[in-house]
Scaffold this motif. Sequence first.
Motif, PDB file in Angstrom:
ATOM      1  N   GLN A  93     130.072  24.675 -27.731  1.00 56.44           N
ATOM      2  CA  GLN A  93     130.596  25.264 -28.958  1.00 56.44           C
ATOM      3  C   GLN A  93     130.433  24.315 -30.146  1.00 56.44           C
ATOM      4  O   GLN A  93     130.134  24.739 -31.262  1.00 56.44           O
ATOM      5  CB  GLN A  93     132.063  25.624 -28.772  1.00 56.44           C
ATOM      6  CG  GLN A  93     132.292  26.894 -27.966  1.00 56.44           C
ATOM      7  CD  GLN A  93     131.821  28.135 -28.705  1.00 56.44           C
ATOM      8  OE1 GLN A  93     132.346  28.494 -29.754  1.00 56.44           O
ATOM      9  NE2 GLN A  93     130.795  28.789 -28.178  1.00 56.44           N
ATOM     10  N   ARG A  94     130.609  23.034 -29.904  1.00 54.84           N
ATOM     11  CA  ARG A  94     130.449  22.060 -30.994  1.00 54.84           C
ATOM     12  C   ARG A  94     128.995  22.005 -31.461  1.00 54.84           C
ATOM     13  O   ARG A  94     128.727  21.910 -32.675  1.00 54.84           O
ATOM     14  CB  ARG A  94     130.929  20.681 -30.530  1.00 54.84           C
ATOM     15  CG  ARG A  94     130.841  19.616 -31.612  1.00 54.84           C
ATOM     16  CD  ARG A  94     131.657  18.393 -31.258  1.00 54.84           C
ATOM     17  NE  ARG A  94     131.402  17.283 -32.175  1.00 54.84           N
ATOM     18  CZ  ARG A  94     132.044  16.113 -32.151  1.00 54.84           C
ATOM     19  NH1 ARG A  94     133.000  15.909 -31.248  1.00 54.84           N
ATOM     20  NH2 ARG A  94     131.742  15.161 -33.006  1.00 54.84           N
ATOM     21  N   ILE A  95     128.060  22.064 -30.540  1.00 56.50           N
ATOM     22  CA  ILE A  95     126.639  22.084 -30.910  1.00 56.50           C
ATOM     23  C   ILE A  95     126.353  23.280 -31.824  1.00 56.50           C
ATOM     24  O   ILE A  95     125.663  23.163 -32.848  1.00 56.50           O
ATOM     25  CB  ILE A  95     125.758  22.180 -29.642  1.00 56.50           C
ATOM     26  CG1 ILE A  95     125.881  20.911 -28.786  1.00 56.50           C
ATOM     27  CG2 ILE A  95     124.311  22.482 -30.005  1.00 56.50           C
ATOM     28  CD1 ILE A  95     125.051  19.752 -29.234  1.00 56.50           C
ATOM     29  N   ILE A  96     126.878  24.434 -31.470  1.00 52.88           N
ATOM     30  CA  ILE A  96     126.657  25.650 -32.272  1.00 52.88           C
ATOM     31  C   ILE A  96     127.295  25.512 -33.644  1.00 52.88           C
ATOM     32  O   ILE A  96     126.682  25.819 -34.675  1.00 52.88           O
ATOM     33  CB  ILE A  96     127.221  26.875 -31.524  1.00 52.88           C
ATOM     34  CG1 ILE A  96     126.371  27.174 -30.293  1.00 52.88           C
ATOM     35  CG2 ILE A  96     127.276  28.097 -32.436  1.00 52.88           C
ATOM     36  CD1 ILE A  96     126.980  28.203 -29.353  1.00 52.88           C
ATOM     37  N   LEU A  97     128.527  25.046 -33.670  1.00 57.64           N
ATOM     38  CA  LEU A  97     129.246  24.902 -34.942  1.00 57.64           C
ATOM     39  C   LEU A  97     128.512  23.941 -35.869  1.00 57.64           C
ATOM     40  O   LEU A  97     128.365  24.203 -37.075  1.00 57.64           O
ATOM     41  CB  LEU A  97     130.659  24.402 -34.658  1.00 57.64           C
ATOM     42  CG  LEU A  97     131.674  24.499 -35.785  1.00 57.64           C
ATOM     43  CD1 LEU A  97     131.917  25.945 -36.180  1.00 57.64           C
ATOM     44  CD2 LEU A  97     132.989  23.839 -35.363  1.00 57.64           C
ATOM     45  N   GLU A  98     128.020  22.852 -35.328  1.00 57.53           N
ATOM     46  CA  GLU A  98     127.306  21.875 -36.150  1.00 57.53           C
ATOM     47  C   GLU A  98     125.988  22.439 -36.683  1.00 57.53           C
ATOM     48  O   GLU A  98     125.548  22.088 -37.778  1.00 57.53           O
ATOM     49  CB  GLU A  98     127.069  20.590 -35.353  1.00 57.53           C
ATOM     50  CG  GLU A  98     128.356  19.813 -35.099  1.00 57.53           C
ATOM     51  CD  GLU A  98     128.131  18.509 -34.341  1.00 57.53           C
ATOM     52  OE1 GLU A  98     126.980  18.259 -33.910  1.00 57.53           O
ATOM     53  OE2 GLU A  98     129.110  17.749 -34.183  1.00 57.53           O
ATOM     54  N   ALA A  99     125.355  23.331 -35.918  1.00 59.23           N
ATOM     55  CA  ALA A  99     124.120  23.962 -36.401  1.00 59.23           C
ATOM     56  C   ALA A  99     124.393  24.840 -37.619  1.00 59.23           C
ATOM     57  O   ALA A  99     123.603  24.858 -38.580  1.00 59.23           O
ATOM     58  CB  ALA A  99     123.490  24.792 -35.279  1.00 59.23           C
ATOM     59  N   PHE A 100     125.497  25.574 -37.600  1.00 57.11           N
ATOM     60  CA  PHE A 100     125.857  26.379 -38.762  1.00 57.11           C
ATOM     61  C   PHE A 100     126.187  25.497 -39.961  1.00 57.11           C
ATOM     62  O   PHE A 100     125.761  25.782 -41.089  1.00 57.11           O
ATOM     63  CB  PHE A 100     127.052  27.280 -38.427  1.00 57.11           C
ATOM     64  CG  PHE A 100     126.667  28.557 -37.734  1.00 57.11           C
ATOM     65  CD1 PHE A 100     126.237  29.660 -38.453  1.00 57.11           C
ATOM     66  CD2 PHE A 100     126.722  28.659 -36.349  1.00 57.11           C
ATOM     67  CE1 PHE A 100     125.875  30.835 -37.817  1.00 57.11           C
ATOM     68  CE2 PHE A 100     126.366  29.829 -35.704  1.00 57.11           C
ATOM     69  CZ  PHE A 100     125.939  30.926 -36.436  1.00 57.11           C
ATOM     70  N   GLU A 101     126.934  24.442 -39.739  1.00 58.71           N
ATOM     71  CA  GLU A 101     127.305  23.569 -40.847  1.00 58.71           C
ATOM     72  C   GLU A 101     126.092  22.853 -41.421  1.00 58.71           C
ATOM     73  O   GLU A 101     126.002  22.637 -42.630  1.00 58.71           O
ATOM     74  CB  GLU A 101     128.363  22.572 -40.378  1.00 58.71           C
ATOM     75  CG  GLU A 101     129.701  23.245 -40.072  1.00 58.71           C
ATOM     76  CD  GLU A 101     130.748  22.283 -39.558  1.00 58.71           C
ATOM     77  OE1 GLU A 101     130.366  21.273 -38.915  1.00 58.71           O
ATOM     78  OE2 GLU A 101     131.950  22.536 -39.792  1.00 58.71           O
ATOM     79  N   ALA A 102     125.127  22.502 -40.551  1.00 56.71           N
ATOM     80  CA  ALA A 102     123.900  21.857 -41.027  1.00 56.71           C
ATOM     81  C   ALA A 102     123.094  22.780 -41.928  1.00 56.71           C
ATOM     82  O   ALA A 102     122.318  22.326 -42.774  1.00 56.71           O
ATOM     83  CB  ALA A 102     123.054  21.401 -39.839  1.00 56.71           C
ATOM     84  N   ALA A 103     123.265  24.105 -41.740  1.00 54.70           N
ATOM     85  CA  ALA A 103     122.562  25.088 -42.580  1.00 54.70           C
ATOM     86  C   ALA A 103     123.338  25.429 -43.842  1.00 54.70           C
ATOM     87  O   ALA A 103     122.941  26.328 -44.594  1.00 54.70           O
ATOM     88  CB  ALA A 103     122.309  26.354 -41.772  1.00 54.70           C
ATOM     89  N   GLY A 104     124.440  24.719 -44.087  1.00 52.37           N
ATOM     90  CA  GLY A 104     125.197  24.944 -45.311  1.00 52.37           C
ATOM     91  C   GLY A 104     126.237  26.040 -45.231  1.00 52.37           C
ATOM     92  O   GLY A 104     126.726  26.521 -46.262  1.00 52.37           O
ATOM     93  N   GLU A 118     129.943  27.063 -44.309  1.00 57.35           N
ATOM     94  CA  GLU A 118     131.256  26.493 -44.058  1.00 57.35           C
ATOM     95  C   GLU A 118     132.034  27.365 -43.075  1.00 57.35           C
ATOM     96  O   GLU A 118     132.062  28.583 -43.200  1.00 57.35           O
ATOM     97  CB  GLU A 118     132.051  26.365 -45.364  1.00 57.35           C
ATOM     98  CG  GLU A 118     131.462  25.359 -46.346  1.00 57.35           C
ATOM     99  CD  GLU A 118     132.339  25.183 -47.564  1.00 57.35           C
ATOM    100  OE1 GLU A 118     133.467  25.735 -47.577  1.00 57.35           O
ATOM    101  OE2 GLU A 118     131.906  24.487 -48.501  1.00 57.35           O
ATOM    102  N   VAL A 119     132.635  26.716 -42.102  1.00 54.83           N
ATOM    103  CA  VAL A 119     133.491  27.416 -41.141  1.00 54.83           C
ATOM    104  C   VAL A 119     134.895  26.833 -41.299  1.00 54.83           C
ATOM    105  O   VAL A 119     135.153  25.691 -40.921  1.00 54.83           O
ATOM    106  CB  VAL A 119     132.994  27.238 -39.699  1.00 54.83           C
ATOM    107  CG1 VAL A 119     133.904  27.984 -38.733  1.00 54.83           C
ATOM    108  CG2 VAL A 119     131.552  27.731 -39.565  1.00 54.83           C
TER     109      VAL A 119
END
Length: 573
Positions: free
Chosen positions: A428-439, A441-442
């Motif tokens: 889940q952390r890997i997925i969350l970081e991928a979204f944040e890397a794309a700009g 915000e979660v």
Amino acid sequence: MSARPPEYSLGIDFGTESARAVLVRLGDGAEIATSVHPYAHGVMDQVLPYTGEHLPLDTALHDADDYLEALTATITSVVTRSGVPPESIVGLGIDSTACTLVFTDADLAPLSRVDRFKSRHLAYVRLWKHHAAQRYADRINQVARSREGLYLPSFGGSVNAEWLLPKALQTMIAAPDVYQAAERIIEAQDWIVSQLVGREVRAASVAGYKASYLQERGGYPPADFLDEVEPGFSSVLTKVGEEFLAPGERAGTLTPAWAERLGLTATTAVAVGNTDAHVSVLGCGVVRPGTMVAVMGTSVCNLLVTEDRHEPHGIQGVVRDGIIPGMWGYEAGQAGVGDTFGWFAKHLAGADIADRALISGRSIFDVIESDAAELTPGECGLLVLDWLSGNRSILVDSKLSGAIVGLTLATRSHHIYRALIEAAGFGQRIILEAFEAAGIEVDRLVVCGGLPHKSPLLMQTMADILNRPIEVSSSTNTPAVGAALHGALAADALDSFEAGARIAPTHASTYVPSPDRHVVYNDVFALYRELHDDFGVTNTAPMYRLRDLRDQAQARRPDSRAFRRKADHAQNH
């Protein structure tokens, strides 16, 4: 003046093992009655019950007629037990797993009903977790990348083996007669809705996420691209439809025959079908950006919406109006979580665990979770890659497999179980970081499904790993509730998605992260990331080669389908 009688809507969630119906009162969102019905043939992944033949590895099938049986059983049960007058049930919504495909004739009759195809496993419903099409996905990705990526950036950089095009290509090459007979290839949710309203209806949402349909880029991938993948593969475009309805739109009303069969009225509005995870967003009361919804069961799907378009790496897709009207909807996820825990409990939990469960009257899950909860972060001494069903996000590779690092003679069942739970949180952390890397915000994380209610340890571990509070939906029927709200929208009993969100189930509990545990998990996650990138990116050869050796060995077995084909060929020539 008499009060207006309350209105209700039905939601039916077609899962991997069973269908679940829920009747929702639209005034306050109360769940009035529920019913669950297992599929008669279950998931066919070992043998085809009609012939007894062993199925190829990574095959996962359903019988389409099991859906109709489950539909009838659950709805009639709910309607009868609730005592609600049929005329008060104004809407009906359907969701299912995706990409789960039905291969049919021109009249939408499943090919598995045809005598000459009953013994052909590729004539049956291809379940979402049918991963035997990976090499066909590889071919599609290879050609797309030779064309500078073509449409791949909208799908995280790769086509997934679970999707429509790889499964269709597998059928075309491995079973050309089945492919030619299949005049329609249609998602299970769309097929069920089409049965109910008496005409073919398809959903824009599932086409966008699972069938590579991009409205903003002209629709499906171009015919010349498909023919480069495999000569003649552009013929798939005649089988998949090009007219779609948006989430919450009315597909029609029940046919008189289905109304009678279900104990409803022919005025009941039926919403266009949708994916189980996608309807769960509304079922969690989420309609605005900033909140990620994680639907946790057999697998995990991560959903969120934004006002502007982004392209996170390794996601399943980004579709305009795909989840909530007016928003860009994103999907990512983990291919195996709940089923991985189930596999472990069934096959690897120690005999002492089973004995203690029997003596105490508890389940194996309860006993092993209780033992695992006694361990502190890092104490199990293990790292797990929980890719037993491959990796859906962000590596998008079903050929990857699981791994356990750190085993010693002191390792016990609950150590491995704890490591599996931690691996789910790391994923889940890997997925969350991928979204944040794309700009993207979660700001908030909401979870739903059966797993959050069954495993407090998983929820607390995820909160600690992510260093975020995790809110758990109070309903254990969130997909079915979300489908019911879609049915209400189709019936005009709700005037907007916002209105549906206002009556959606509240959040039962919130897991708050521990700063101390998060610090330890940061160290463990750094090691997990190294392992993830090594086996999943830079050094995939061992996992790939092990699969090849397994496949070759099983193909040599006298009871295998491949062996019999070779023997028949030799005998005939």
